[in-house]
Design an enzyme around this catalytic site. Structure first.
Site, PDB file in Angstrom:
ATOM      1  N   ASP A 189      -1.072  -6.183  -0.177  1.00  0.00           N
ATOM      2  CA  ASP A 189      -1.459  -5.597   1.112  1.00  0.00           C
ATOM      3  C   ASP A 189      -2.968  -5.422   1.247  1.00  0.00           C
ATOM      4  OD1 ASP A 189       0.886  -5.247   2.528  1.00  0.00           O
ATOM      5  OD2 ASP A 189       1.189  -3.169   1.881  1.00  0.00           O
ATOM      6  N   GLU A 195      -1.189  -5.605   8.777  1.00  0.00           N
ATOM      7  CA  GLU A 195      -0.322  -5.055   9.819  1.00  0.00           C
ATOM      8  C   GLU A 195      -0.870  -5.344  11.211  1.00  0.00           C
ATOM      9  OE1 GLU A 195       0.387  -0.865   9.099  1.00  0.00           O
ATOM     10  OE2 GLU A 195       1.102  -1.248   7.047  1.00  0.00           O
ATOM     11  N   GLU A 228       9.479  -4.271  10.039  1.00  0.00           N
ATOM     12  CA  GLU A 228       9.945  -2.983   9.501  1.00  0.00           C
ATOM     13  C   GLU A 228      10.571  -2.120  10.596  1.00  0.00           C
ATOM     14  OE1 GLU A 228       7.012  -1.038   7.066  1.00  0.00           O
ATOM     15  OE2 GLU A 228       8.216   0.794   6.878  1.00  0.00           O
ATOM     16  N   LYS A 235      -1.182  -9.507   2.942  1.00  0.00           N
ATOM     17  CA  LYS A 235      -0.408  -9.020   4.088  1.00  0.00           C
ATOM     18  C   LYS A 235      -1.247  -8.031   4.890  1.00  0.00           C
ATOM     19  CE  LYS A 235       3.357  -6.148   3.628  1.00  0.00           C
ATOM     20  NZ  LYS A 235       2.956  -4.958   4.399  1.00  0.00           N
ATOM     21  N   ASP A 295       0.837  -1.206   0.000  1.00  0.00           N
ATOM     22  CA  ASP A 295       0.000   0.000   0.000  1.00  0.00           C
ATOM     23  C   ASP A 295       0.872   1.257   0.000  1.00  0.00           C
ATOM     24  OD1 ASP A 295       0.849  -0.168   2.615  1.00  0.00           O
ATOM     25  OD2 ASP A 295      -1.160  -0.102   3.510  1.00  0.00           O
ATOM     26  N   SER A 296       2.208   1.065   0.004  1.00  0.00           N
ATOM     27  CA  SER A 296       3.132   2.174  -0.256  1.00  0.00           C
ATOM     28  C   SER A 296       2.814   2.827  -1.591  1.00  0.00           C
ATOM     29  CB  SER A 296       4.582   1.671  -0.248  1.00  0.00           C
ATOM     30  OG  SER A 296       4.728   0.562  -1.119  1.00  0.00           O
TER      31      SER A 296
END
Ligand code: KIV
Length: 271
Positions: free
Chosen positions: A90, A121, A188, A119, A51-52
């Site tokens: 993501d 978080e 990260e 993925k 999602d960057s």
């Protein structure tokens, strides 16, 4: 340089086998078919539609505005460029507030985005979602340490796990994700010593970004390592374009450096 002789599609089990035999796993982000093709051809093992993309493609100041539809769209484009790499996509901000919504949106990324793994978080808070997604036959990658979707809560993009209490929570979160059925975890921005401890604490691959050379693999935002985000490159990244002459050579140099444990070096690492 690193072009693979076999185009066999990698699975989550292949990544676990790589960890078991001590072979470093290479990962980069991609957001379209052309970049995906270059990464795949250079032997990148895991391609992440992060999602960057909200920041490096859309020009937004964080990943928070990115939607499931946008992730599915870019994932679909990337899937067209891949033959061998595992495609991980993501789940964006607010797409997994409950296990049921997590499953629904993970399904969209699989069916419309052709992802092989999703993925998300977080640690303890997302365990029920991880379990339910895995129960549907969808492989899951966790994401610990710096959580960009929680940047407003954390108060900025900062190194995480610097004190022992925080470090222990992150290690425990990694173990819980493994027990919940996760197939891998991205870690990260943590001290290199913590990246090593997490990798040793679990049997699933730990893919570091700013987490030191002892993680089982490395991931970078491809625009950072290609110097497209000029002047904005984080400390843990490296400009692989400097001596490469082409995008393909830069990606191959990254793959070689990760496999040989020459990247990340001390200057890309947090203490
Ligand atoms: O969104 C992303 O690109 C990521 C990487 C930073 C691991 O999650």
């Amino acid at each position: 340089m690193s072009q693979q002789s076999s185009n066999k599609q990698l699975s989550n089990n292949d990544l676990i086998a790589m960890k078991t035999r001590g072979e470093k796993i290479t990962s980069l982000t991609a957001y379209d078919a052309s970049f995906a093709h270059i990464l795949d051809n250079a032997g990148v093992d895991m391609v992440l539609v992060g999602d960057s993309l909200g920041m490096v493609v859309q020009g937004q100041s964080s990943t928070i505005p990115v939607t499931v539809e946008e992730m599915a769209y870019h994932s679909k484009l990337v899937s067209r460029g891949l033959k061998r790499a595992l495609l991980v996509t993501d789940l964006p901000f607010m797409s997994y507030p409950t296990p049921n919504e997590a499953v629904k949106n993970a399904g969209i990324l699989m069916q419309q985005g052709y992802a092989h793994m999703v993925k998300l978080e977080g640690g303890q808070k997302v365990l029920d979602s991880v379990k339910l997604i895995v129960e549907q036959g969808i492989p899951v990658c966790g994401h610990l340490g710096l959580l960009p979707q929680s940047v407003n809560q954390i108060g900025g993009y900062r190194v995480q796990g610097k004190d022992e209490a925080q470090a222990k929570i992150i290690i425990e979160d990694a173990k819980c994700l493994e027990q919940a059925g996760a197939s891998a975890v991205v870690v990260e921005c943590v001290p290199a010593s913590l990246g090593k401890r997490i990798s040793e604490a679990v049997n699933i691959p730990v893919i570091g970004i700013g987490a030191g050379v002892d993680c089982d693999g490395q991931v970078l935002v491809c625009y950072d390592m290609l110097d497209i985000t000029a002047g904005m490159r984080p400390k843990f990244s490296k400009n692989f374009m400097l001596e490469a002459g082409s995008v393909a050579n830069a990606v191959s140099a990254y793959v070689d450096a990760v496999k040989k444990q020459q990247f990340p070096a001390a200057e890309h690492t947090f203490k």
